[in-house]
Design a protein around this motif. Structure first.
Motif, PDB file in Angstrom:
ATOM      1  N   THR A   1      20.061  -7.994  -8.989  1.00 59.43           N
ATOM      2  CA  THR A   1      19.044  -7.035  -9.341  1.00 59.43           C
ATOM      3  C   THR A   1      17.634  -7.540 -10.088  1.00 59.43           C
ATOM      4  OG1 THR A   1      20.515  -6.582 -11.220  1.00 59.43           O
ATOM      5  CG2 THR A   1      21.144  -5.412  -9.410  1.00 59.43           C
ATOM      6  N   LEU A   2      18.191  -8.452 -11.077  1.00 57.00           N
ATOM      7  CA  LEU A   2      17.004  -8.813 -11.747  1.00 57.00           C
ATOM      8  C   LEU A   2      15.872  -9.790 -11.000  1.00 57.00           C
ATOM      9  CD1 LEU A   2      15.459  -8.689 -14.417  1.00 57.00           C
ATOM     10  CD2 LEU A   2      16.708 -10.640 -15.247  1.00 57.00           C
ATOM     11  N   GLY A   3      16.379 -10.830 -10.290  1.00 52.38           N
ATOM     12  CA  GLY A   3      15.533 -11.477  -9.329  1.00 52.38           C
ATOM     13  C   GLY A   3      15.039 -10.679  -8.363  1.00 52.38           C
ATOM     14  N   ALA A   4      15.671 -10.173  -7.432  1.00 47.24           N
ATOM     15  CA  ALA A   4      15.096  -9.268  -6.603  1.00 47.24           C
ATOM     16  C   ALA A   4      14.067  -8.255  -7.019  1.00 47.24           C
ATOM     17  CB  ALA A   4      16.155  -8.562  -5.645  1.00 47.24           C
ATOM     18  N   GLY A   5      14.243  -7.683  -8.245  1.00 48.83           N
ATOM     19  CA  GLY A   5      13.402  -6.796  -8.790  1.00 48.83           C
ATOM     20  C   GLY A   5      11.974  -7.546  -9.175  1.00 48.83           C
ATOM     21  N   CYS A   6      12.087  -8.599  -9.626  1.00 48.36           N
ATOM     22  CA  CYS A   6      10.975  -9.549  -9.856  1.00 48.36           C
ATOM     23  C   CYS A   6      10.003  -9.896  -8.554  1.00 48.36           C
ATOM     24  CB  CYS A   6      11.255 -10.630 -10.766  1.00 48.36           C
ATOM     25  SG  CYS A   6      11.700 -10.671 -12.536  1.00 48.36           S
ATOM     26  N   LEU A   7      10.938 -10.103  -7.698  1.00 49.14           N
ATOM     27  CA  LEU A   7      10.252 -10.491  -6.318  1.00 49.14           C
ATOM     28  C   LEU A   7       9.515  -9.256  -5.704  1.00 49.14           C
ATOM     29  CD1 LEU A   7      13.147 -12.950  -4.791  1.00 49.14           C
ATOM     30  CD2 LEU A   7      10.559 -13.436  -5.922  1.00 49.14           C
ATOM     31  N   LEU A   8      10.268  -7.964  -5.811  1.00 53.67           N
ATOM     32  CA  LEU A   8       9.741  -6.862  -5.332  1.00 53.67           C
ATOM     33  C   LEU A   8       8.437  -6.316  -5.822  1.00 53.67           C
ATOM     34  CD1 LEU A   8      13.039  -5.027  -4.475  1.00 53.67           C
ATOM     35  CD2 LEU A   8      11.465  -5.933  -2.809  1.00 53.67           C
ATOM     36  N   ILE A   9       8.435  -6.433  -7.437  1.00 56.29           N
ATOM     37  CA  ILE A   9       7.159  -6.145  -8.137  1.00 56.29           C
ATOM     38  C   ILE A   9       6.093  -7.286  -7.539  1.00 56.29           C
ATOM     39  CG2 ILE A   9       6.434  -6.065 -10.440  1.00 56.29           C
ATOM     40  CD1 ILE A   9       9.102  -5.158 -11.198  1.00 56.29           C
ATOM     41  N   ALA A  10       6.313  -8.293  -7.626  1.00 59.89           N
ATOM     42  CA  ALA A  10       5.400  -9.158  -7.219  1.00 59.89           C
ATOM     43  C   ALA A  10       4.575  -8.820  -5.882  1.00 59.89           C
ATOM     44  CB  ALA A  10       5.902 -10.729  -7.185  1.00 59.89           C
ATOM     45  N   SER A  11       5.595  -8.490  -4.812  1.00 62.88           N
ATOM     46  CA  SER A  11       5.248  -7.868  -3.281  1.00 62.88           C
ATOM     47  C   SER A  11       4.415  -6.569  -3.766  1.00 62.88           C
ATOM     48  CB  SER A  11       6.454  -7.797  -2.573  1.00 62.88           C
ATOM     49  OG  SER A  11       6.174  -7.182  -1.510  1.00 62.88           O
ATOM     50  N   MET A  12       4.856  -6.036  -4.589  1.00 64.27           N
ATOM     51  CA  MET A  12       4.209  -4.591  -4.615  1.00 64.27           C
ATOM     52  C   MET A  12       2.700  -4.744  -5.267  1.00 64.27           C
ATOM     53  SD  MET A  12       5.421  -1.262  -6.620  1.00 64.27           S
ATOM     54  CE  MET A  12       5.264  -1.806  -8.147  1.00 64.27           C
ATOM     55  N   ILE A  13       2.641  -5.869  -6.295  1.00 65.12           N
ATOM     56  CA  ILE A  13       1.195  -6.141  -6.734  1.00 65.12           C
ATOM     57  C   ILE A  13       0.259  -6.592  -5.660  1.00 65.12           C
ATOM     58  CG2 ILE A  13       0.356  -7.495  -8.327  1.00 65.12           C
ATOM     59  CD1 ILE A  13       2.363  -7.131 -10.199  1.00 65.12           C
ATOM     60  N   TYR A  14       0.956  -7.647  -5.007  1.00 66.72           N
ATOM     61  CA  TYR A  14       0.150  -8.306  -4.036  1.00 66.72           C
ATOM     62  C   TYR A  14      -0.371  -7.591  -2.858  1.00 66.72           C
ATOM     63  CZ  TYR A  14      -0.890 -11.816  -0.226  1.00 66.72           C
ATOM     64  OH  TYR A  14      -1.424 -12.360   0.777  1.00 66.72           O
ATOM     65  N   PHE A  15       0.387  -6.790  -2.282  1.00 62.50           N
ATOM     66  CA  PHE A  15       0.076  -5.907  -1.273  1.00 62.50           C
ATOM     67  C   PHE A  15      -0.849  -4.598  -1.689  1.00 62.50           C
ATOM     68  CE2 PHE A  15       3.540  -8.120   0.940  1.00 62.50           C
ATOM     69  CZ  PHE A  15       2.712  -8.462   1.934  1.00 62.50           C
ATOM     70  N   THR A  16      -0.623  -4.187  -2.871  1.00 60.49           N
ATOM     71  CA  THR A  16      -1.292  -3.302  -3.462  1.00 60.49           C
ATOM     72  C   THR A  16      -2.997  -3.605  -3.592  1.00 60.49           C
ATOM     73  OG1 THR A  16       0.108  -2.236  -4.559  1.00 60.49           O
ATOM     74  CG2 THR A  16      -1.772  -1.611  -5.342  1.00 60.49           C
ATOM     75  N   VAL A  17      -3.034  -4.919  -4.044  1.00 62.20           N
ATOM     76  CA  VAL A  17      -4.357  -5.442  -4.221  1.00 62.20           C
ATOM     77  C   VAL A  17      -5.012  -5.808  -3.019  1.00 62.20           C
ATOM     78  CG1 VAL A  17      -5.885  -7.445  -5.186  1.00 62.20           C
ATOM     79  CG2 VAL A  17      -3.892  -6.462  -6.698  1.00 62.20           C
ATOM     80  N   LEU A  18      -4.206  -6.239  -2.049  1.00 59.00           N
ATOM     81  CA  LEU A  18      -4.653  -6.811  -0.909  1.00 59.00           C
ATOM     82  C   LEU A  18      -5.200  -5.471   0.093  1.00 59.00           C
ATOM     83  CD1 LEU A  18      -4.945  -9.323   0.957  1.00 59.00           C
ATOM     84  CD2 LEU A  18      -2.699  -8.915   2.282  1.00 59.00           C
ATOM     85  N   GLN A  19      -4.317  -4.515   0.059  1.00 55.21           N
ATOM     86  CA  GLN A  19      -4.869  -3.409   0.844  1.00 55.21           C
ATOM     87  C   GLN A  19      -5.589  -2.311   0.393  1.00 55.21           C
ATOM     88  OE1 GLN A  19      -1.246  -1.800   2.551  1.00 55.21           O
ATOM     89  NE2 GLN A  19      -0.741  -3.859   3.642  1.00 55.21           N
ATOM     90  N   SER A  20      -5.923  -2.629  -1.175  1.00 55.46           N
ATOM     91  CA  SER A  20      -6.938  -1.596  -1.807  1.00 55.46           C
ATOM     92  C   SER A  20      -6.092  -0.274  -1.733  1.00 55.46           C
ATOM     93  CB  SER A  20      -8.144  -1.740  -1.450  1.00 55.46           C
ATOM     94  OG  SER A  20      -8.728  -2.884  -1.486  1.00 55.46           O
ATOM     95  N   ARG A  21      -4.891  -0.018  -1.820  1.00 49.33           N
ATOM     96  CA  ARG A  21      -4.282   1.287  -2.019  1.00 49.33           C
ATOM     97  C   ARG A  21      -2.840   1.061  -2.469  1.00 49.33           C
ATOM     98  NH1 ARG A  21      -0.244   2.198   2.056  1.00 49.33           N
ATOM     99  NH2 ARG A  21      -0.240   0.444   3.665  1.00 49.33           N
ATOM    100  N   PRO A  22      -2.449   2.020  -3.180  1.00 52.64           N
ATOM    101  CA  PRO A  22      -0.947   1.869  -3.637  1.00 52.64           C
ATOM    102  C   PRO A  22       0.059   1.528  -2.612  1.00 52.64           C
ATOM    103  CG  PRO A  22      -2.113   3.821  -4.494  1.00 52.64           C
ATOM    104  CD  PRO A  22      -2.625   3.177  -3.450  1.00 52.64           C
ATOM    105  N   VAL A  23       0.870   0.604  -2.782  1.00 50.27           N
ATOM    106  CA  VAL A  23       2.097   0.275  -1.947  1.00 50.27           C
ATOM    107  C   VAL A  23       3.404   0.321  -2.745  1.00 50.27           C
ATOM    108  CG1 VAL A  23       3.330  -1.497  -0.430  1.00 50.27           C
ATOM    109  CG2 VAL A  23       0.672  -1.293  -0.296  1.00 50.27           C
ATOM    110  N   ILE A  24       4.111   1.459  -2.653  1.00 44.59           N
ATOM    111  CA  ILE A  24       5.007   1.761  -3.471  1.00 44.59           C
ATOM    112  C   ILE A  24       6.577   1.659  -2.517  1.00 44.59           C
ATOM    113  CG2 ILE A  24       3.870   3.093  -5.016  1.00 44.59           C
ATOM    114  CD1 ILE A  24       4.955   5.535  -3.811  1.00 44.59           C
ATOM    115  N   HIS A  25       6.519   1.406  -1.358  1.00 45.93           N
ATOM    116  CA  HIS A  25       7.951   1.317  -0.719  1.00 45.93           C
ATOM    117  C   HIS A  25       8.936   0.360  -1.318  1.00 45.93           C
ATOM    118  CE1 HIS A  25       5.642  -1.551   1.578  1.00 45.93           C
ATOM    119  NE2 HIS A  25       6.690  -2.127   1.668  1.00 45.93           N
TER     120      HIS A  25
END
Length: 125
Positions: free
Chosen positions: A51-75
């Motif tokens: 839960t903790l490790g996957a949570g960190c990886l998912l938050i990193a993915s969320m930040i990366y794709f939010t910045v890359l696509q210039s829109r909130p990515v919250i899935h």
């Protein structure tokens, strides 16, 4: 390669740190799965760290794709909620099934990690 160059430094640092921390936590859980002696001890490594490790990886993915696509990515939040809700329940059900299996097999140390509270009534002859 062009996508990575477009990401600002203020986003690269937290993404990198979260990936390193998340990967380390998942690795520690995997090592716990390999190194601990009994099933009841081994189940805690992946159950807690996934839960903790996957949570960190998912938050990193969320930040990366939010910045890359210039829109909130919250899935990734939906995926995180699913993991947080299901991982502890699945681990508990697997442990209960193991205790029940051990009790049915007649092992006297079934559930010893839980203080020996799982016992079938003694059969009188």
């Amino acid at each position: 390669m062009n996508d990575i160059a477009a990401i600002p430094v203020w986003a690269i640092i937290p993404v990198s740190l979260l990936l390193i921390v998340g990967g380390s936590i998942v690795l520690i859980g995997a090592l716990g799965l390999l190194r601990l002696p009994s099933f009841y001890q081994r189940i805690h490594g992946p159950a807690i760290t996934v839960t903790l490790g996957a949570g960190c990886l998912l938050i990193a993915s969320m930040i990366y794709f939010t910045v890359l696509q210039s829109r909130p990515v919250i899935h990734e939040i939906i995926i995180s909620l699913f993991l947080l809700l299901t991982a502890p329940i699945v681990a508990m059900m697997i442990m209960r099934a193991a205790v029940y299996r051990d009790l049915r097999a007649g092992k006297k140390d079934a559930g010893a990690a839980a203080g020996g509270i799982y016992q079938f009534p003694e059969e009188s002859e």
